[in-house]
Motif scaffolding. Structure first.
Motif, mmCIF file in Angstrom:
data_model
loop_
_atom_site.group_PDB
_atom_site.id
_atom_site.type_symbol
_atom_site.label_atom_id
_atom_site.label_comp_id
_atom_site.label_asym_id
_atom_site.label_seq_id
_atom_site.Cartn_x
_atom_site.Cartn_y
_atom_site.Cartn_z
ATOM 1 N N HIS A 75 0.852 -1.190 0.000
ATOM 2 C CA HIS A 75 0.000 0.000 0.000
ATOM 3 C C HIS A 75 0.893 1.247 0.000
ATOM 4 N N VAL A 77 1.496 5.260 -0.879
ATOM 5 C CA VAL A 77 0.766 6.526 -0.972
ATOM 6 C C VAL A 77 1.748 7.626 -1.356
ATOM 7 N N ALA A 92 -4.014 3.421 4.081
ATOM 8 C CA ALA A 92 -3.681 4.116 2.826
ATOM 9 C C ALA A 92 -4.587 5.333 2.643
ATOM 10 N N ILE A 105 -2.894 6.640 -4.354
ATOM 11 C CA ILE A 105 -2.636 5.353 -3.717
ATOM 12 C C ILE A 105 -2.405 4.294 -4.787
ATOM 13 N N SER A 107 -2.076 0.256 -4.798
ATOM 14 C CA SER A 107 -2.269 -0.882 -3.910
ATOM 15 C C SER A 107 -2.527 -2.124 -4.752
#
Lengths: 148, 52
Positions: A75, A77, A92, A105, A107
């Motif tokens: 995750h 950011v 996140a 983000i 992911s």
């Protein structure tokens, strides 16, 4: 007095993470707050009891300062030109929320592994059909927070 | 995702402030109830799950 020290150390950790994208080392926190590393260790233990930090067994390395992660995760950011690792999908979203800044983000779907990208504005993410799955009941989150 | 964002804001929007702390159990229960997450699964003190 320990409360004041704990607040200063907590802020050094969290603001250091916010400004640099990585969690500061204990030596850096000690220098920032002008105390000995042993005082940082003692404070970390108290902050961990208050569930503000998750420590590695050495008591000086921070695994989590939620929502920031001290280790690489799936995750990622990006916000304000700084890259962060979040502990989970919830965290996140929580990093832009904590920073009060928009974020991007990157992911991965927990079911299929498909890469996911999400833009988060000051009022949250745009519409999507994604679901956040929680498999551990809230009463059991903390006993194994790394798994949770 | 809207619920998740609301959880993120409720839990973490003050995390960089001096007085910030983790919500206590009753506050957590209130956060969840406000966004429609109820029942033992979302109760941080549910005996069903032998809370620590």
């Amino acid at each position: 007095m320990t409360t004041d020290l704990d607040t200063r150390i907590k802020l050094a950790v969290y603001r250091g993470a916010a400004e640099r994208g990585i969690l500061p080392r204990a030596e850096e926190v000690a220098s920032d707050v002008s105390v000995k590393v042993q005082h940082v260790r003692d404070s970390y233990a108290r902050l961990a009891q208050r569930r503000l930090l998750v420590l590695e067994p050495d008591g000086l390395t921070i695994r989590m300062a939620p929502p920031f992660s001290g280790v690489p995760t799936d995750h990622r950011v990006r916000s304000g030109g700084i890259a962060y690792f979040a502990n989970c999908a919830w965290d996140a979203l929580a990093i832009p929320a904590a920073l009060h800044r928009p974020g991007d983000i990157d992911s991965r779907c927990g079911q299929s592994g498909t890469p996911l990208h999400l833009e988060v504005g000051l009022n949250g993410p745009g519409p999507s059909s994604w679901l956040f799955h929680v498999s551990v009941p809230a009463a059991q989150w903390w006993p194994d927070i790394v798994y949770t | 995702m809207d619920q998740l964002w609301q959880m993120a804001v409720a839990w973490y929007s003050t995390r960089l402030d001096p007085e910030s702390r983790r919500p206590d159990a009753s506050e957590i229960r209130g956060i969840f109830e406000r966004i429609g997450l109820e029942g033992d699964f979302w109760d941080p003190q549910a005996d069903t799950f032998r809370a620590s």
